[in-house]
Design a protein around this motif. Sequence first.
Motif, PDB file in Angstrom:
ATOM      1  N   VAL A 108     -11.221  -5.025  -2.537  1.00 57.65           N
ATOM      2  CA  VAL A 108     -10.061  -4.537  -1.400  1.00 57.65           C
ATOM      3  C   VAL A 108      -9.457  -5.486  -0.473  1.00 57.65           C
ATOM      4  O   VAL A 108      -8.533  -5.226   0.256  1.00 57.65           O
ATOM      5  CB  VAL A 108     -11.031  -3.314  -0.685  1.00 57.65           C
ATOM      6  CG1 VAL A 108     -11.767  -4.175   0.583  1.00 57.65           C
ATOM      7  CG2 VAL A 108      -9.888  -2.463  -0.047  1.00 57.65           C
ATOM      8  N   ASP A 161       0.747  -1.158   0.031  1.00 60.57           N
ATOM      9  CA  ASP A 161       0.137  -0.014   0.043  1.00 60.57           C
ATOM     10  C   ASP A 161       0.808   1.316  -0.178  1.00 60.57           C
ATOM     11  O   ASP A 161       0.243   2.101  -0.903  1.00 60.57           O
ATOM     12  CB  ASP A 161      -0.884   0.081   1.270  1.00 60.57           C
ATOM     13  CG  ASP A 161      -2.036  -1.069   1.162  1.00 60.57           C
ATOM     14  OD1 ASP A 161      -2.039  -1.673   0.101  1.00 60.57           O
ATOM     15  OD2 ASP A 161      -2.622  -1.328   2.179  1.00 60.57           O
ATOM     16  N   ALA A 202     -14.780  -0.217   2.804  1.00 63.44           N
ATOM     17  CA  ALA A 202     -15.465  -0.018   1.415  1.00 63.44           C
ATOM     18  C   ALA A 202     -16.830  -0.020   1.428  1.00 63.44           C
ATOM     19  O   ALA A 202     -17.349   0.784   0.692  1.00 63.44           O
ATOM     20  CB  ALA A 202     -14.724  -1.385   0.623  1.00 63.44           C
ATOM     21  N   GLU A 229     -10.867  -4.042   6.011  1.00 63.31           N
ATOM     22  CA  GLU A 229     -11.042  -3.378   4.607  1.00 63.31           C
ATOM     23  C   GLU A 229     -12.221  -3.371   4.105  1.00 63.31           C
ATOM     24  O   GLU A 229     -12.607  -2.487   3.291  1.00 63.31           O
ATOM     25  CB  GLU A 229      -9.845  -3.724   3.802  1.00 63.31           C
ATOM     26  CG  GLU A 229      -8.548  -3.680   4.172  1.00 63.31           C
ATOM     27  CD  GLU A 229      -7.693  -2.271   3.762  1.00 63.31           C
ATOM     28  OE1 GLU A 229      -8.292  -1.373   3.039  1.00 63.31           O
ATOM     29  OE2 GLU A 229      -6.415  -2.258   4.085  1.00 63.31           O
ATOM     30  N   SER A 247      -7.657   0.681  -2.873  1.00 64.16           N
ATOM     31  CA  SER A 247      -9.172  -0.059  -2.961  1.00 64.16           C
ATOM     32  C   SER A 247      -9.183  -1.210  -3.947  1.00 64.16           C
ATOM     33  O   SER A 247     -10.143  -2.175  -3.758  1.00 64.16           O
ATOM     34  CB  SER A 247     -10.055   0.730  -3.245  1.00 64.16           C
ATOM     35  OG  SER A 247     -10.085   1.470  -4.688  1.00 64.16           O
ATOM     36  N   ASN A 248      -8.136  -1.682  -4.579  1.00 65.21           N
ATOM     37  CA  ASN A 248      -8.029  -2.871  -5.713  1.00 65.21           C
ATOM     38  C   ASN A 248      -6.979  -3.648  -5.422  1.00 65.21           C
ATOM     39  O   ASN A 248      -5.832  -3.308  -5.948  1.00 65.21           O
ATOM     40  CB  ASN A 248      -8.613  -2.344  -6.952  1.00 65.21           C
ATOM     41  CG  ASN A 248      -8.705  -3.515  -7.867  1.00 65.21           C
ATOM     42  OD1 ASN A 248      -8.594  -4.694  -7.471  1.00 65.21           O
ATOM     43  ND2 ASN A 248      -9.153  -3.289  -9.162  1.00 65.21           N
ATOM     44  N   LYS A 249      -7.030  -4.585  -4.422  1.00 69.77           N
ATOM     45  CA  LYS A 249      -5.753  -5.468  -4.123  1.00 69.77           C
ATOM     46  C   LYS A 249      -5.891  -6.695  -5.159  1.00 69.77           C
ATOM     47  O   LYS A 249      -5.050  -7.516  -5.004  1.00 69.77           O
ATOM     48  CB  LYS A 249      -5.972  -5.589  -2.765  1.00 69.77           C
ATOM     49  CG  LYS A 249      -5.557  -4.601  -2.007  1.00 69.77           C
ATOM     50  CD  LYS A 249      -5.532  -4.786  -0.364  1.00 69.77           C
ATOM     51  CE  LYS A 249      -5.210  -3.691   0.417  1.00 69.77           C
ATOM     52  NZ  LYS A 249      -6.100  -2.357   0.204  1.00 69.77           N
TER      53      LYS A 249
END
Length: 469
Positions: A273, A117, A297, A293, A131-133
């Motif tokens: 996320v 991050d 979201a 997380e 927010s997009n893992k």
Amino acid sequence: MIKQKKASQEMILAACANLKGIIYRQKRYFVYIVITILSLIVPFVRLGDSGGHVFLLSFDHKQLHFMGIIFDMQELYLMPFLSILLFLGIFFMTTLAGRMWCGWACPQTIFRVFYRDLLETKILGLRKKISNKQKEPDMSIASNKVKRFIALGIWLLLCLCIAANFLWYFVPPEDFFSYVFNDSFSEHPILWVFFIGIATFLFFDITMIKENFCFFVCPYCRVQSVLYDKDTIMTVYDYQRGGNIYDETGVKMWKKPETPNAECTGCEACVSVCPTHIDIRKGLQLECINCLECADACVKVMGKFNKPSLISWTSMDNVATRKKVQYFRLRTVAYIVALSVAFVGLIYMSSTKENMLLNINRASELYHIRANAIENSYAFLFQNTSNRPHTYYFEILNNDSIHIKRPKNGLLLEAGEKSKVVVVLESSHNPNTTQENLSVPLVIRAYAEDDDSHINVQRNTVFIYPPKK
């Protein structure tokens, strides 16, 4: 005017929802920073007159430092209490709050958040969004390859620092830096093997194994399943409001629930996320590390509809029955009592530390008969466990007929020094009236001549008389 006012209110609500949506992340980041700072500072802190560390398990000096008190290897009766506190603490924390440790304090999670991050996303821009893992960087792009190389280089340097920080709890920093910078590899090969080994493991763990470590390697995720109960708080999806996405067998039925009045929008922001790549709407899963997380979201999405999040940190029973979470129940109270007892025992035992140690061993020859006396020989092993030199001597408390033949003078020992002394006791009177050897118990009191009232110990041994002929 009314429409503008309403739109303005909606914007305010959405903004508030967004603030609420990052509150868990902010809290976790704050906890990570505090843990990191404490981990770096604690090895350098020394307390009290003894100059002991807050916590140090030194294999080199064979000592345990606890809250400034130094315990020798022969005084490691504290280790069982520390171990009991550790395991009971893990059991209590898991029963009460699930995998709170995993998401909020585990080094694996902290390092992954820092690398993915902060380093890859915020600093280097290798990843587009926190927010997009689920989406990995496109490594076919030349600039991304350079960024990945820079990220790996920075992380490798940090791994060396982290490995050193870990070893400072076993090798004090003042010795560690001397060994690393002043001595050769051959003088401390074990230290170097651990140093390089830990750094190498951390490098490959965070960059290659990633979150797979949490549910394929770490045993904690298996332990948690037997410690949970219906009131354990965890990351939970409210299926009563949002609707069921999966059937009872775990098969996904649809992206957006078709149940009437179901509030889940099917946006799957909670899925995108998630660092462990799960769908929290499926229910309790071993991969969930309680990082929340997904809750952050969901708050952002549901805030746009002026509704509370469908995902929260609560219990399964609370979602099913709407009853308040029972934090104080039989299991948690029992753990609190057990932890309190172990902690009191730890404090009591740490307060009984002896500032000198004495072991007494008899010689192999039971006795020696002189012209007018009977002699017994002993090996006294003294150790000065205080932080300054003392001169030690001893006396016999319970038998006036037995005297010290040698040594006649006290024994000077520096701080931490050990010394073995041959002691000869003699008696001119033989009370034995039997045909067998007579064993008479003795109480030996050893003391520091310059601090008799505070530094003294008592040991039991025996004096052997031969049978009278």
